[in-house]
Design an enzyme around this catalytic site. Sequence first.
Site, PDB file in Angstrom:
ATOM      1  N   ASP A  26      -6.236   7.954  -4.952  1.00 53.21           N
ATOM      2  CA  ASP A  26      -5.255   7.781  -3.884  1.00 53.21           C
ATOM      3  C   ASP A  26      -5.918   7.249  -2.622  1.00 53.21           C
ATOM      4  O   ASP A  26      -7.065   7.603  -2.309  1.00 53.21           O
ATOM      5  CB  ASP A  26      -4.593   9.131  -3.595  1.00 53.21           C
ATOM      6  CG  ASP A  26      -3.327   8.986  -2.760  1.00 53.21           C
ATOM      7  OD1 ASP A  26      -2.773   7.872  -2.699  1.00 53.21           O
ATOM      8  OD2 ASP A  26      -2.898   9.985  -2.161  1.00 53.21           O
ATOM      9  N   GLY A  27      -5.183   6.399  -1.900  1.00 55.27           N
ATOM     10  CA  GLY A  27      -5.640   5.952  -0.593  1.00 55.27           C
ATOM     11  C   GLY A  27      -5.958   4.476  -0.487  1.00 55.27           C
ATOM     12  O   GLY A  27      -6.398   4.017   0.569  1.00 55.27           O
ATOM     13  N   ARG A  39      -1.942  -4.241   1.327  1.00 51.89           N
ATOM     14  CA  ARG A  39      -2.205  -3.142   0.402  1.00 51.89           C
ATOM     15  C   ARG A  39      -2.906  -3.625  -0.871  1.00 51.89           C
ATOM     16  O   ARG A  39      -3.745  -2.918  -1.433  1.00 51.89           O
ATOM     17  CB  ARG A  39      -0.896  -2.442   0.045  1.00 51.89           C
ATOM     18  CG  ARG A  39      -0.274  -1.669   1.197  1.00 51.89           C
ATOM     19  CD  ARG A  39       1.085  -1.086   0.819  1.00 51.89           C
ATOM     20  NE  ARG A  39       0.957  -0.165  -0.311  1.00 51.89           N
ATOM     21  CZ  ARG A  39       0.653   1.128  -0.191  1.00 51.89           C
ATOM     22  NH1 ARG A  39       0.404   1.649   1.011  1.00 51.89           N
ATOM     23  NH2 ARG A  39       0.574   1.892  -1.256  1.00 51.89           N
ATOM     24  N   ASN A  74       5.732   4.593  -9.650  1.00 58.67           N
ATOM     25  CA  ASN A  74       5.268   3.452  -8.861  1.00 58.67           C
ATOM     26  C   ASN A  74       6.150   2.220  -9.012  1.00 58.67           C
ATOM     27  O   ASN A  74       6.027   1.256  -8.247  1.00 58.67           O
ATOM     28  CB  ASN A  74       3.828   3.076  -9.239  1.00 58.67           C
ATOM     29  CG  ASN A  74       2.798   4.042  -8.697  1.00 58.67           C
ATOM     30  OD1 ASN A  74       1.683   4.136  -9.232  1.00 58.67           O
ATOM     31  ND2 ASN A  74       3.147   4.797  -7.659  1.00 58.67           N
ATOM     32  N   TRP A  75       7.068   2.238  -9.994  1.00 57.92           N
ATOM     33  CA  TRP A  75       8.017   1.134 -10.115  1.00 57.92           C
ATOM     34  C   TRP A  75       8.899   1.032  -8.874  1.00 57.92           C
ATOM     35  O   TRP A  75       9.517  -0.020  -8.626  1.00 57.92           O
ATOM     36  CB  TRP A  75       8.903   1.323 -11.347  1.00 57.92           C
ATOM     37  CG  TRP A  75       8.202   1.084 -12.647  1.00 57.92           C
ATOM     38  CD1 TRP A  75       7.723   2.014 -13.521  1.00 57.92           C
ATOM     39  CD2 TRP A  75       7.908  -0.183 -13.240  1.00 57.92           C
ATOM     40  NE1 TRP A  75       7.146   1.411 -14.614  1.00 57.92           N
ATOM     41  CE2 TRP A  75       7.253   0.063 -14.475  1.00 57.92           C
ATOM     42  CE3 TRP A  75       8.144  -1.509 -12.851  1.00 57.92           C
ATOM     43  CZ2 TRP A  75       6.818  -0.965 -15.314  1.00 57.92           C
ATOM     44  CZ3 TRP A  75       7.719  -2.538 -13.696  1.00 57.92           C
ATOM     45  CH2 TRP A  75       7.068  -2.259 -14.902  1.00 57.92           C
ATOM     46  N   ARG A 194      -8.533  14.724  -6.520  1.00 59.39           N
ATOM     47  CA  ARG A 194      -7.628  13.790  -5.848  1.00 59.39           C
ATOM     48  C   ARG A 194      -8.264  13.365  -4.535  1.00 59.39           C
ATOM     49  O   ARG A 194      -8.732  14.199  -3.750  1.00 59.39           O
ATOM     50  CB  ARG A 194      -6.263  14.405  -5.570  1.00 59.39           C
ATOM     51  CG  ARG A 194      -5.331  13.395  -4.869  1.00 59.39           C
ATOM     52  CD  ARG A 194      -3.931  13.864  -4.691  1.00 59.39           C
ATOM     53  NE  ARG A 194      -3.110  12.773  -4.161  1.00 59.39           N
ATOM     54  CZ  ARG A 194      -1.855  12.534  -4.487  1.00 59.39           C
ATOM     55  NH1 ARG A 194      -1.240  13.305  -5.358  1.00 59.39           N
ATOM     56  NH2 ARG A 194      -1.182  11.524  -3.962  1.00 59.39           N
TER      57      ARG A 194
END
Length: 251
Positions: A26-27, A39, A74-75, A194
């Site tokens: 993540d990130g 992004r 994530n879709w 995570r």
Amino acid sequence: MTSANSASDTTGGDLRIPRHVAIIMDGNGRWAQSRGRPRAFGHSRGVEAVRATVQAAGDMGITQLTVFSFSTENWNRPAEEVGALFDLMGRYVRADLASLDKKGVRIRILGRRDGLNDDLLRIIEDAETRTQDNTAFQLNIAFNYGGRDEIVRATRTLGEKIRCGQLDPEVIDEDVFSQALDTHDLDDVDLLIRTSGEMRISNFLLWQAAYAEMIFMDVLWPDFDGDHLRKALEEFSSRNRRYGGLDAGAA
């Protein structure tokens, strides 16, 4: 898959080395935005962190690594970002396949295959077929994956076997159910990491992480490297894993 109460970590010098490490990477987006970049740039740099982590994990004696690359949720992201993630997945596997295969790495892609384009499906199938006999290290990429979705799919598989008379529902236990999951030939997760400071597991390996030690790190994924992995292993080594039991000698 090992049962939850089995001893599933080994000693590596001053560290206890977990057999199966899972990472929620993540990130990427925040890392890119903090630098004034799109992004997609963060996701691209995140691939470099994957390469470094796979190498470090193997060097430290970890034998199974599962990374969360793209979730079923994530879709809901912008189509441009979804497309970039699909492209990165294909390029990473294609670019690193020969090197990983030479090192004895077996590659598995966990998750749904529907919704993936034909080119990506060919890349995935080629990677899995080419490396299926490798035993030095297991790299699992959770792509188009969701823990609840996996459990639902496993339930449907078992239900169909019952409907066809191939399975007696009375024999279904945890081991039988585990065999219907995407991770049917993997150990349960010993350590779940995570990055980015968020403290949730986001629908990742819900069944397999039942007794995992969880470590949440403030580092954003593109900055994660072998030193961060070692710090996580040091924390893991300090934990007392009781699996619902008591410490030896406890009253």
